[in-house]
Design an enzyme around this catalytic site. Structure first.
Site, mmCIF file in Angstrom:
data_model
loop_
_atom_site.group_PDB
_atom_site.id
_atom_site.type_symbol
_atom_site.label_atom_id
_atom_site.label_comp_id
_atom_site.label_asym_id
_atom_site.label_seq_id
_atom_site.Cartn_x
_atom_site.Cartn_y
_atom_site.Cartn_z
ATOM 1 N N GLY A 193 0.840 -1.205 0.000
ATOM 2 C CA GLY A 193 0.000 0.000 0.000
ATOM 3 C C GLY A 193 0.867 1.244 0.000
ATOM 4 O O GLY A 193 1.802 1.342 0.795
ATOM 5 N N VAL A 207 18.062 7.771 -3.297
ATOM 6 C CA VAL A 207 18.769 8.053 -4.558
ATOM 7 C C VAL A 207 19.893 9.068 -4.337
ATOM 8 O O VAL A 207 21.051 8.840 -4.722
ATOM 9 C CB VAL A 207 17.769 8.547 -5.637
ATOM 10 C CG1 VAL A 207 18.500 9.044 -6.879
ATOM 11 C CG2 VAL A 207 16.790 7.424 -5.998
ATOM 12 N N ARG A 235 1.071 -5.277 -5.201
ATOM 13 C CA ARG A 235 1.150 -6.395 -4.254
ATOM 14 C C ARG A 235 1.342 -7.626 -5.141
ATOM 15 O O ARG A 235 0.374 -8.110 -5.731
ATOM 16 C CB ARG A 235 -0.124 -6.505 -3.427
ATOM 17 C CG ARG A 235 -0.428 -5.263 -2.565
ATOM 18 C CD ARG A 235 -1.528 -5.559 -1.577
ATOM 19 N NE ARG A 235 -2.107 -4.354 -0.987
ATOM 20 C CZ ARG A 235 -1.630 -3.733 0.093
ATOM 21 N NH1 ARG A 235 -0.545 -4.177 0.672
ATOM 22 N NH2 ARG A 235 -2.246 -2.664 0.583
ATOM 23 N N ASP A 238 4.749 -4.574 6.130
ATOM 24 C CA ASP A 238 5.135 -5.937 6.528
ATOM 25 C C ASP A 238 5.177 -6.934 5.365
ATOM 26 O O ASP A 238 6.050 -7.791 5.321
ATOM 27 C CB ASP A 238 4.279 -6.453 7.700
ATOM 28 C CG ASP A 238 2.793 -6.394 7.422
ATOM 29 O OD1 ASP A 238 2.393 -5.879 6.368
ATOM 30 O OD2 ASP A 238 2.022 -6.885 8.267
ATOM 31 N N ASP A 284 2.313 -0.149 11.989
ATOM 32 C CA ASP A 284 2.239 -1.453 12.659
ATOM 33 C C ASP A 284 3.566 -2.207 12.634
ATOM 34 O O ASP A 284 3.579 -3.430 12.780
ATOM 35 C CB ASP A 284 1.125 -2.310 12.009
ATOM 36 C CG ASP A 284 1.342 -2.491 10.513
ATOM 37 O OD1 ASP A 284 2.242 -1.842 9.942
ATOM 38 O OD2 ASP A 284 0.608 -3.290 9.909
ATOM 39 N N ARG A 339 -18.090 16.061 12.212
ATOM 40 C CA ARG A 339 -18.557 16.559 13.519
ATOM 41 C C ARG A 339 -19.541 17.721 13.323
ATOM 42 O O ARG A 339 -20.568 17.798 13.994
ATOM 43 C CB ARG A 339 -17.341 16.989 14.355
ATOM 44 C CG ARG A 339 -17.631 17.719 15.625
ATOM 45 C CD ARG A 339 -18.128 16.855 16.754
ATOM 46 N NE ARG A 339 -17.118 16.021 17.369
ATOM 47 C CZ ARG A 339 -17.401 15.109 18.303
ATOM 48 N NH1 ARG A 339 -18.652 14.921 18.701
ATOM 49 N NH2 ARG A 339 -16.456 14.383 18.836
ATOM 50 N N ARG A 375 -26.858 13.606 15.331
ATOM 51 C CA ARG A 375 -26.676 12.230 14.859
ATOM 52 C C ARG A 375 -25.509 11.515 15.549
ATOM 53 O O ARG A 375 -24.587 12.162 16.063
ATOM 54 C CB ARG A 375 -26.378 12.253 13.352
ATOM 55 C CG ARG A 375 -27.632 12.451 12.543
ATOM 56 C CD ARG A 375 -27.331 12.607 11.079
ATOM 57 N NE ARG A 375 -28.575 12.548 10.322
ATOM 58 C CZ ARG A 375 -28.730 12.992 9.089
ATOM 59 N NH1 ARG A 375 -27.726 13.548 8.449
ATOM 60 N NH2 ARG A 375 -29.887 12.892 8.495
ATOM 61 N N ARG A 401 -5.533 -1.807 8.918
ATOM 62 C CA ARG A 401 -5.511 -3.277 8.829
ATOM 63 C C ARG A 401 -5.777 -3.876 10.210
ATOM 64 O O ARG A 401 -6.856 -3.660 10.739
ATOM 65 C CB ARG A 401 -4.168 -3.771 8.268
ATOM 66 C CG ARG A 401 -4.284 -5.130 7.609
ATOM 67 C CD ARG A 401 -2.943 -5.570 7.044
ATOM 68 N NE ARG A 401 -2.554 -4.852 5.870
ATOM 69 C CZ ARG A 401 -2.937 -5.178 4.634
ATOM 70 N NH1 ARG A 401 -3.692 -6.216 4.426
ATOM 71 N NH2 ARG A 401 -2.536 -4.479 3.604
ATOM 72 N N SER A 444 -25.978 15.916 22.119
ATOM 73 C CA SER A 444 -26.809 15.777 20.920
ATOM 74 C C SER A 444 -26.176 14.911 19.839
ATOM 75 O O SER A 444 -26.862 14.228 19.095
ATOM 76 C CB SER A 444 -27.128 17.157 20.357
ATOM 77 O OG SER A 444 -25.935 17.766 19.938
ATOM 78 N N LYS A 483 -25.486 7.287 11.337
ATOM 79 C CA LYS A 483 -24.886 7.354 9.994
ATOM 80 C C LYS A 483 -23.494 6.724 10.030
ATOM 81 O O LYS A 483 -22.862 6.656 11.104
ATOM 82 C CB LYS A 483 -24.756 8.810 9.534
ATOM 83 C CG LYS A 483 -26.084 9.522 9.363
ATOM 84 C CD LYS A 483 -26.749 9.109 8.069
ATOM 85 C CE LYS A 483 -28.141 9.730 7.966
ATOM 86 N NZ LYS A 483 -28.878 9.242 6.805
ATOM 87 N N ILE A 542 -8.791 7.666 0.868
ATOM 88 C CA ILE A 542 -8.410 9.085 1.012
ATOM 89 C C ILE A 542 -7.249 9.203 2.011
ATOM 90 O O ILE A 542 -6.394 10.092 1.898
ATOM 91 C CB ILE A 542 -9.637 9.929 1.452
ATOM 92 C CG1 ILE A 542 -9.329 11.406 1.357
ATOM 93 C CG2 ILE A 542 -10.087 9.578 2.858
ATOM 94 C CD1 ILE A 542 -10.543 12.303 1.580
ATOM 95 N N GLN A 543 -7.205 8.270 2.964
ATOM 96 C CA GLN A 543 -6.153 8.303 4.003
ATOM 97 C C GLN A 543 -4.769 7.979 3.442
ATOM 98 O O GLN A 543 -3.759 8.195 4.106
ATOM 99 C CB GLN A 543 -6.479 7.296 5.111
ATOM 100 C CG GLN A 543 -7.746 7.636 5.855
ATOM 101 C CD GLN A 543 -8.317 6.434 6.609
ATOM 102 O OE1 GLN A 543 -8.069 6.265 7.783
ATOM 103 N NE2 GLN A 543 -9.069 5.600 5.915
ATOM 104 N N ARG A 544 -4.724 7.400 2.252
ATOM 105 C CA ARG A 544 -3.420 7.019 1.692
ATOM 106 C C ARG A 544 -2.831 8.087 0.768
ATOM 107 O O ARG A 544 -1.662 8.006 0.379
ATOM 108 C CB ARG A 544 -3.576 5.701 0.913
ATOM 109 C CG ARG A 544 -3.799 4.488 1.785
ATOM 110 C CD ARG A 544 -2.701 3.465 1.587
ATOM 111 N NE ARG A 544 -2.713 2.955 0.257
ATOM 112 C CZ ARG A 544 -3.273 1.789 -0.124
ATOM 113 N NH1 ARG A 544 -3.860 1.044 0.780
ATOM 114 N NH2 ARG A 544 -3.221 1.401 -1.353
#
Ligand code: F6P
Length: 323
Positions: A11, A24, A72, A103, A130, A155, A163, A172, A215, A247, A254-256
């Site tokens: 990943g 390099v 991969r 890993d 990890d 938020r 909500r 993972r 709330s 919800k 998006i986190q990557r």
């Protein structure tokens, strides 16, 4: 050692490019020829290997993703695949390899070393944090900041509509991203794979807020949580609390992506150079990491097999501060 190669695999993580740049430029500084391998171990098997110059890594320090691309590789998991890959390096006179990844990448690197004697040094590049042997992996800080940005926005809308939001973050089997974003985002509860939080625990924690007429609530769930995905957890809670407006948001890939944070750029630069210089100094089958601001080398075996427990002080803090 005269020729080394570098690849990114598994990943992708923000900061991989900054790490590559350091490998390099470090190799050229030490008078070595340096080769880039495209698409990780897949590219190694196919011989997709090219000579890199200083300008090959110009203007990539702040770029997300990896210019070497990643994969991969299924074929590399076989002995025959690894033999083909090793031959591609041998035929070009490449004597050492830097692998940037997590890993799975290190498991492959270790086998390459054991079966073909190729010296390999890893730089930990994964958003999951990890890996044992480094306080932080490359990309983790950026991923936490990206997730936090999204949580802040959720938020706002959660408050407007009273909500309960279940927000799933990556990681993972690890709860590192979840814990950090839970603290930074002021979550009411964080669910991590390392500790079981039952649905009844979830409801009783939320109930404490509802009793005080809170709330809106945010629950961060790590993707590897024992109760399932955020969708599944939310469905189980809804079944027991049908009157609540619930919800779900799964933050996903998006986190990557995105430009690496200052922290990740500096970390990646240090680890890339440390990996290259470890190789030059004769290290074999290790990972470069940073612990308490010092470069350390850990065997790949330990990096991938030893446990990296969550900081329980942080977990405890979430419970205290969310009340
Ligand atoms: O290891 C990084 C990671 O983003 C994990 O958090 C996640 O479980 C996995 O990779 C997703 O992999 P893929 O992009 O191959 O679906």
């Amino acid at each position: 050692m005269k020729k080394v190669a570098v690849l990114t695999s598994g990943g992708d993580a923000p900061g991989m490019n900054a790490c590559l740049r350091a490998v390099v430029r470090g190799a050229l500084y030490h008078g070595l020829e340096v080769y880039g391998i495209k698409r990780g171990y897949d590219g190694m098997i196919r011989g997709d290997i090219y000579k890199m110059k200083s300008y090959s890594v110009s203007n990539i320090l702040g770029q997300g993703g990896t210019i070497l691309k990643s994969a991969r590789s299924v074929e590399f998991r076989t002995k025959e695949g690894r033999a083909k890959a090793a031959e591609q390096l041998k035929s070009r006179g490449i004597e050492g390899l830097v692998v940037i990844g997590g890993d799975g990448t290190f498991t492959g690197a270790k086998l390459l070393y054991e079966e073909h004697g190729l010296p390999v040094v890893g730089a930990p590049g994964t958003i999951d944090n990890d890996l044992y042997g480094t306080d932080s992996t490359i990309g983790y800080d950026t991923a936490v900041n990206t997730a936090l940005d999204a949580i802040d926005k959720i938020r706002d809308t959660a408050n407007s509509h009273d909500r309960v939001f279940f927000i799933e973050v990556m990681g993972r089997d690890s709860g590192y991203i979840a814990v950090q974003t839970g603290i930074g985002g002021g979550a009411e509860l964080v669910m991590v794979p390392e500790t079981r939080t039952t649905i009844d625990n979830v409801i009783s924690t939320l109930q404490q807020g509802w009793d005080r007429e809170k709330s809106a609530s945010i629950v961060i769930t790590a993707e590897g949580d024992q109760e399932g995905s955020a969708q599944e957890i939310a469905a189980k809670v809804k079944a027991k609390c049908p009157d609540k407006d619930i919800k779900v948001t799964t933050l996903g890939h998006i986190q990557r992506g995105g430009s690496p944070s200052a922290y990740d750029r500096i970390l990646a630069s240090r680890l890339g150079l440390a990996a290259l210089e470890g190789l030059v100094a004769g290290k074999e089958c290790v990972m470069a990491g940073i612990i308490k601001n010092e470069v350390v080398y850990t065997s790949l075996e330990d990096a991938i097999t030893k446990d990296k427990p969550l900081n329980q002080d942080l977990v405890r803090m979430i419970n205290i501060l969310s009340v």
